[in-house]
Design a protein around this motif. Structure first.
Motif, short mmCIF file in Angstrom:
data_model
loop_
_atom_site.label_atom_id
_atom_site.label_comp_id
_atom_site.label_asym_id
_atom_site.label_seq_id
_atom_site.Cartn_x
_atom_site.Cartn_y
_atom_site.Cartn_z
N UNK A 159 24.97 -71.29 -46.80
CA UNK A 159 24.13 -70.18 -47.28
C UNK A 159 24.04 -69.08 -46.25
N UNK A 160 23.84 -69.48 -44.99
CA UNK A 160 23.66 -68.49 -43.93
C UNK A 160 24.97 -67.79 -43.61
N UNK A 161 26.10 -68.51 -43.73
CA UNK A 161 27.39 -67.93 -43.37
C UNK A 161 27.94 -67.02 -44.46
N UNK A 162 27.63 -67.32 -45.71
CA UNK A 162 28.22 -66.60 -46.84
C UNK A 162 27.17 -65.73 -47.52
N UNK A 163 27.25 -64.42 -47.28
CA UNK A 163 26.33 -63.47 -47.91
C UNK A 163 24.90 -63.96 -47.85
N UNK A 164 24.35 -64.23 -46.65
CA UNK A 164 23.04 -64.87 -46.53
C UNK A 164 21.91 -64.08 -47.16
N UNK A 165 21.81 -62.78 -46.86
CA UNK A 165 20.66 -62.05 -47.37
C UNK A 165 20.75 -61.85 -48.88
N UNK A 166 21.94 -61.65 -49.38
CA UNK A 166 22.10 -61.49 -50.83
C UNK A 166 21.65 -62.76 -51.55
N UNK A 167 22.01 -63.91 -51.00
CA UNK A 167 21.62 -65.18 -51.61
C UNK A 167 20.12 -65.39 -51.51
N UNK A 168 19.57 -65.17 -50.33
CA UNK A 168 18.13 -65.38 -50.14
C UNK A 168 17.32 -64.42 -50.99
N UNK A 169 17.77 -63.18 -51.10
CA UNK A 169 17.05 -62.22 -51.93
C UNK A 169 17.16 -62.56 -53.41
N UNK A 170 18.35 -63.01 -53.83
CA UNK A 170 18.55 -63.36 -55.23
C UNK A 170 17.69 -64.55 -55.64
N UNK A 171 17.44 -65.45 -54.71
CA UNK A 171 16.67 -66.67 -55.01
C UNK A 171 15.19 -66.53 -54.69
N UNK A 172 14.77 -65.36 -54.24
CA UNK A 172 13.34 -65.15 -53.96
C UNK A 172 12.55 -65.10 -55.27
N UNK A 173 11.45 -65.82 -55.36
CA UNK A 173 10.63 -65.77 -56.58
C UNK A 173 10.14 -64.36 -56.86
N UNK A 174 10.05 -64.03 -58.14
CA UNK A 174 9.61 -62.69 -58.51
C UNK A 174 8.17 -62.61 -58.96
N UNK A 175 7.51 -63.77 -59.07
CA UNK A 175 6.14 -63.78 -59.60
C UNK A 175 5.07 -63.84 -58.53
N UNK A 176 5.48 -63.71 -57.27
CA UNK A 176 4.52 -63.82 -56.17
C UNK A 176 4.02 -62.48 -55.68
N UNK A 177 4.65 -61.40 -56.17
CA UNK A 177 4.37 -60.10 -55.58
C UNK A 177 4.82 -58.98 -56.51
#
Length: 289
Positions: free
Chosen positions: A17-35
């Motif tokens: 995850x960290x090596x391959x497009x880390x921020x895109x992956x982390x942002x895509x998987x961030x919950x949308x109902x918290x904020x």
């Protein structure tokens, strides 16, 4: 045996995850109902003098949410606020109003102009915290890596906030993750021209500015960090502040490195280290604790 195999597989997946497009992956998987997010708020006139506001979905407590102004790293050469949406989400999910700010980078600017940008962003947060639903008495400055350097300088050296009409004593705290606080002579070739290597200007090191008036601080790093020495920098600054009577929380984490420390704020990787929980505890804790 099964637990060990699971941990090995999990670590391999985390590395992928960290090596391959880390921020895109982390942002895509961030919950949308918290904020909710308001993007591209100007704190200055330049295209990189903008910030994004992450408001918690939960109701604000009496007095307003605590506020964190966050600066990302990148050796003062790279980075953009959109890459750190996962950090804004993470903090907002813990009831923290979060501002993720851009600032000008090398080669457009060198030291200290990026600090002037960061000071303007922090001042904007201090001024507008209340109208955003935050508590103006509970504003924290936070950063990772080069961003932690920026945050440290604003928290420890009054000359940067002074032109904005504010002072470090207005801050409820400083949070530094894997920050370089005592790094001369510089060995990072990306960062060397930022600080005019080898002709460094005086007063560039946060450790030099540690004083009794410093805000309560949370300093954390990976136990093993090949980019920024955690003992010299994180422990060094912590020891100096503690010797002056400043309340300091110090954390060193296993299973993470320099970059995976901030990646552990992302929802899929929070199992790597309890950095988010520890920061949230610090922000939500009683003043002076």
């Amino acid at each position: 045996m099964k637990a060990g195999l699971f941990l090995l597989v999990a670590l391999l997946l985390a590395g992928l995850l960290v090596a391959c497009a880390p921020v895109a992956t982390l942002n895509a998987l961030a919950p949308g109902n918290t904020h909710t997010v308001t993007a591209g708020v100007a704190y200055g006139t330049g295209p990189r003098q903008q910030l994004d506001v992450y408001k918690p979905a939960r109701a604000a407590p009496r007095g307003g949410w605590p506020v964190v102004v966050f600066f990302y790293g990148g050796s003062w050469n790279r980075g953009q606020r959109a890459d750190y949406a996962f950090v804004g989400e993470a903090l907002a999910s813990r009831g923290i109003l979060t501002l993720v700010a851009d600032y000008r980078l090398y080669p457009q600017v060198r030291y200290p102009d990026f600090l002037r940008d960061c000071a303007a962003a922090l001042a904007w947060g201090l001024v507008h915290a209340g109208e955003l639903g935050g508590n103006p008495q509970r504003v924290f400055v936070m950063g990772h890596s080069a961003g932690a350097y920026n945050a440290a300088m604003l928290a420890l050296d009054a000359r940067w906030l002074q032109p904005t009409g504010h002072k470090p004593r207005e801050l409820a705290g400083f949070i530094g993750l894997a920050g370089p606080y005592d790094f001369l002579p510089m060995t990072n070739p990306d960062a060397q021209p930022v600080f005019f290597h080898p002709d460094y200007p005086p007063g560039t090191q946060p450790l030099e500015h540690a004083g009794k008036a410093a805000p309560r601080s949370f300093l954390a790093a990976a136990r093993e960090d090949s980019l920024v020495n955690p003992q010299r920098n994180t422990q060094g600054l912590a020891t100096k502040l503690q010797s002056l009577g400043v309340p300091v929380t110090v954390k060193f984490y296993d299973r993470v490195g320099h970059m995976t420390l901030i990646a552990a704020f992302g929802a899929p990787l929070r199992w790597l280290a309890p950095a988010l929980a520890d920061v949230a505890d610090f922000v939500n804790g009683p003043p002076g604790a």
